[in-house]
Design a protein around this motif. Sequence first.
Motif, PDB file in Angstrom:
ATOM      1  N   ASP A 298       0.842  -1.190   0.000  1.00 60.18           N
ATOM      2  CA  ASP A 298       0.000   0.000   0.000  1.00 60.18           C
ATOM      3  C   ASP A 298       0.884   1.249   0.000  1.00 60.18           C
ATOM      4  O   ASP A 298       1.728   1.408   0.882  1.00 60.18           O
ATOM      5  CB  ASP A 298      -0.887  -0.027   1.252  1.00 60.18           C
ATOM      6  CG  ASP A 298      -1.970   1.035   1.211  1.00 60.18           C
ATOM      7  OD1 ASP A 298      -1.671   2.154   0.752  1.00 60.18           O
ATOM      8  OD2 ASP A 298      -3.096   0.746   1.641  1.00 60.18           O
ATOM      9  N   LYS A 427     -10.852  -3.992   5.595  1.00 61.03           N
ATOM     10  CA  LYS A 427     -10.557  -5.415   5.700  1.00 61.03           C
ATOM     11  C   LYS A 427     -11.486  -6.062   6.713  1.00 61.03           C
ATOM     12  O   LYS A 427     -11.772  -5.497   7.764  1.00 61.03           O
ATOM     13  CB  LYS A 427      -9.103  -5.635   6.129  1.00 61.03           C
ATOM     14  CG  LYS A 427      -8.086  -5.090   5.152  1.00 61.03           C
ATOM     15  CD  LYS A 427      -6.672  -5.317   5.655  1.00 61.03           C
ATOM     16  CE  LYS A 427      -5.639  -4.739   4.689  1.00 61.03           C
ATOM     17  NZ  LYS A 427      -4.243  -4.952   5.175  1.00 61.03           N
ATOM     18  N   PHE A 431     -12.243 -10.888   3.230  1.00 56.12           N
ATOM     19  CA  PHE A 431     -11.691 -10.249   2.032  1.00 56.12           C
ATOM     20  C   PHE A 431     -11.493  -8.758   2.294  1.00 56.12           C
ATOM     21  O   PHE A 431     -11.900  -8.226   3.332  1.00 56.12           O
ATOM     22  CB  PHE A 431     -12.614 -10.465   0.826  1.00 56.12           C
ATOM     23  CG  PHE A 431     -14.022  -9.978   1.050  1.00 56.12           C
ATOM     24  CD1 PHE A 431     -14.381  -8.670   0.768  1.00 56.12           C
ATOM     25  CD2 PHE A 431     -14.997 -10.842   1.550  1.00 56.12           C
ATOM     26  CE1 PHE A 431     -15.668  -8.212   0.972  1.00 56.12           C
ATOM     27  CE2 PHE A 431     -16.293 -10.398   1.769  1.00 56.12           C
ATOM     28  CZ  PHE A 431     -16.634  -9.076   1.478  1.00 56.12           C
ATOM     29  N   VAL A 432     -10.881  -8.093   1.293  1.00 55.08           N
ATOM     30  CA  VAL A 432     -10.685  -6.651   1.328  1.00 55.08           C
ATOM     31  C   VAL A 432     -11.702  -6.005   0.383  1.00 55.08           C
ATOM     32  O   VAL A 432     -11.848  -6.425  -0.761  1.00 55.08           O
ATOM     33  CB  VAL A 432      -9.250  -6.259   0.901  1.00 55.08           C
ATOM     34  CG1 VAL A 432      -9.074  -4.744   0.883  1.00 55.08           C
ATOM     35  CG2 VAL A 432      -8.228  -6.902   1.822  1.00 55.08           C
ATOM     36  N   LYS A 434     -13.249  -2.520  -1.507  1.00 57.17           N
ATOM     37  CA  LYS A 434     -12.836  -1.199  -1.982  1.00 57.17           C
ATOM     38  C   LYS A 434     -14.057  -0.300  -2.142  1.00 57.17           C
ATOM     39  O   LYS A 434     -15.060  -0.696  -2.731  1.00 57.17           O
ATOM     40  CB  LYS A 434     -12.101  -1.322  -3.321  1.00 57.17           C
ATOM     41  CG  LYS A 434     -11.656   0.012  -3.914  1.00 57.17           C
ATOM     42  CD  LYS A 434     -10.967  -0.179  -5.255  1.00 57.17           C
ATOM     43  CE  LYS A 434     -10.563   1.155  -5.865  1.00 57.17           C
ATOM     44  NZ  LYS A 434      -9.924   1.000  -7.186  1.00 57.17           N
ATOM     45  N   GLY A 483      -6.719  -5.519  -3.520  1.00 55.63           N
ATOM     46  CA  GLY A 483      -5.748  -6.603  -3.429  1.00 55.63           C
ATOM     47  C   GLY A 483      -5.032  -6.866  -4.731  1.00 55.63           C
ATOM     48  O   GLY A 483      -4.064  -7.620  -4.781  1.00 55.63           O
ATOM     49  N   GLU A 484      -5.518  -6.241  -5.813  1.00 54.76           N
ATOM     50  CA  GLU A 484      -4.881  -6.392  -7.129  1.00 54.76           C
ATOM     51  C   GLU A 484      -4.666  -4.989  -7.690  1.00 54.76           C
ATOM     52  O   GLU A 484      -4.315  -4.080  -6.970  1.00 54.76           O
ATOM     53  CB  GLU A 484      -5.764  -7.243  -8.052  1.00 54.76           C
ATOM     54  CG  GLU A 484      -6.075  -8.643  -7.528  1.00 54.76           C
ATOM     55  CD  GLU A 484      -7.044  -9.392  -8.430  1.00 54.76           C
ATOM     56  OE1 GLU A 484      -7.371  -8.867  -9.510  1.00 54.76           O
ATOM     57  OE2 GLU A 484      -7.479 -10.489  -8.035  1.00 54.76           O
TER      58      GLU A 484
END
Length: 543
Positions: A298, A427, A431-432, A434, A483-484
């Motif tokens: 990050d 988080k 999962f994370v 957005k 995460g990507e």
Amino acid sequence: MKTKRQSDNEEESGGSKKKQRTSEEEEEVELGFDNALLPLATYNDDEDEEEEDDMKVVDGNGKHQQQQQDEEDEEENKVAIRRRMIEIRRDCPYLDTVNRQVLDFDFEKFCSVSLSNLNVYACLVCGKYFQGRGPKSHAYTHSLEAGHHVYINLRTEKVYCLPDGYEINDPSLDDIRHVLNPRFTRDQVLQLDRNKQWSRALDGSNYLPGMVGLNNIKETDFVNVTIQSLMRVTPLRNFFLIPENYTHSKSVLVHRFGELTRKIWHARNFKGQVSPHEFLQAVMKASKKRFRIGAQSDPVEFMSWLLNTLHTDLKSSKTKSSIIHQCFQGELEVVKETHVKDGATSSIVAETSRMPFLMLGLDLPPPPLFKDVMEKNIIPQVPLFNILKKFDGESVTEVVRPRIARMKYRVTRLPQYLILHMRRFTKNNFFVEKNPTLVNFPVKNLELKDYIPLPTPPKEEEEKKLRSKYDLIANIVHEGKPGEGSYKVSVQRKSEELWYEMQDLHVAETLPQMVALSETYMQIYEQQQPTHSPPQQQQQQLE
């Protein structure tokens, strides 16, 4: 015994008188030329340097210090006897074999054979790194096997011809020294933001000094956008362009950051791009591999870690301050309200404290859960001043750690450069997620006192502290899934007030209105200064 070259040179110069031996232990080598323009250089064989290093190793058998010192003195005398004077020449016949196209000084200075970082030389013909230049060294062997004869010491910047061993003193090699170790005068630094000229690399590509692309080694775009953003912070950039400002620091990270800054702003690069490889190696070591090549991280976390680490490595013992705090540090007044139970009764206890900050985290409103009539997801928008209300001293922020509390924040001192962070990622156990909410923000003239109440400064500091108007200079954006995805940054070039979008090696001009149409993740705002900044203030940026 006199060499053939010495004999030939002696005949050409009309012969030179033989020099007398001054002592039985020390012997001067007769030189076959008599030219005052060609000075002499003391040449210590690299093997001798290594012997001196080895002699400093403490013997584990418990020898007396005096005895050890005597042995070291004796060995140093032997080394001094083996020293010889070599000529410095300008007429090296191999200078036309130097190939600037293959030279790349962005990577770690390790010998390609022994992997040692001691006494490393770069072959100016093929670009490879080799250790030493003595008769048993890897560079010497390479010169015989490959027929490559011109080498530069990566530390001293001296150039030698091997296997002959003489030093080359030719002004045509200065451009290579400048690429190896870019250098700026204080006057040049002060003129950087007025430069509108493009530079031309050897491969024919054009680039703007300070706006060069950074190589993405492997999942290192989070580092690249952070570096490109910090390069817009004028006092920070000016500080690191002059190495004398931080010679007192023993931190490798500090010096690697300075080297990277000088390479990005250098106007005579051989390539239109820079590889931050050495800086990344220093980051991996200093962070104990928290940030490393090959693992996406990050940029907000990296920015926070980098600024705090640089401050710790730069601060002086007297002032406890640094260029980092001078640029970015502000102050908050924090009121913490907690419930305290005392038997059957409960009460609210308020604690007030002052807390310094280097960046402010802004909370985005949750996105809508429903689709519109066209069955498309609604992408919400929020004005920047709405989420800045978190710092008006009245809005309440609920926290659950370390225990449930109500927090109120109020800005009591504004920094010269304000870093804002939009909390896009949350988080949970699985999962994370957005938050895609767009933030509407001004590119110029962000007047903070219109959004948050600011304290009234003392009269003697009134003019300085009441500067609450800011201009955007860097805007970091995340694209893709949580995460990507990848990061890119839009930055302003002050000399022309133009905006450029930068994503690793990609650098392209963009419109200011396009900057605001993105999922901004982190921003740097610059405090507006008086129109005519006094020369003393500009000079202070370098010190």
